[in-house]
Design a protein around this motif. Structure first.
Motif, PDB file in Angstrom:
ATOM      1  N   ILE A 184       9.549   3.396   9.318  1.00 39.23           N
ATOM      2  CA  ILE A 184       9.904   4.692   9.904  1.00 39.23           C
ATOM      3  C   ILE A 184       8.835   5.732   9.593  1.00 39.23           C
ATOM      4  N   LEU A 185       8.363   5.759   8.362  1.00 40.13           N
ATOM      5  CA  LEU A 185       7.353   6.744   7.991  1.00 40.13           C
ATOM      6  C   LEU A 185       6.018   6.471   8.675  1.00 40.13           C
TER       7      LEU A 185
ATOM      8  N   TYR B 145       6.264   7.919  12.145  1.00 38.58           N
ATOM      9  CA  TYR B 145       6.128   9.372  12.132  1.00 38.58           C
ATOM     10  C   TYR B 145       4.727   9.835  11.754  1.00 38.58           C
ATOM     11  N   SER B 146       3.966   9.024  11.064  1.00 41.31           N
ATOM     12  CA  SER B 146       2.640   9.452  10.646  1.00 41.31           C
ATOM     13  C   SER B 146       1.618   9.417  11.779  1.00 41.31           C
TER      14      SER B 146
ATOM     15  N   GLU C 291       6.135  15.091   5.434  1.00 39.59           N
ATOM     16  CA  GLU C 291       6.300  13.639   5.530  1.00 39.59           C
ATOM     17  C   GLU C 291       6.124  12.971   4.165  1.00 39.59           C
TER      18      GLU C 291
END
Length: 73
Positions: A11-12, A15-16, A59
């Motif tokens: 997920i991260l 988003y990155s 983040e």
């Protein structure tokens, strides 16, 4: 538990990608601003880079929070 860590990392990573693209776009706009010597482009580039950097810090905080929650459970 290992599956939770993999899911949170995925997920991260998703988003990155937009945050990285936003930072690159800000750098490119800033370079064009200096090349064409336009004050507005320089300012816009710095604003875009600042927003991208703030999103990157948010983040990072979320990633640390995810890892803390996963380590507790």
């Amino acid at each position: 538990m290992n599956h939770d860590i993999e899911v949170s990392n995925t997920i991260l990573m998703v988003y990155s990608v937009p945050v990285f693209l936003l930072l690159i776009a800000g750098i490119i706009v800033t370079v064009f601003g200096y090349a064409k010597e336009k004050k507005v482009l320089k300012l816009a580039g710095f604003v875009i880079v600042a927003i991208g950097f703030q999103l990157l810090l948010i983040e990072l905080a979320i990633a640390l929070y995810f890892n803390f929650i996963i380590s507790i459970s």
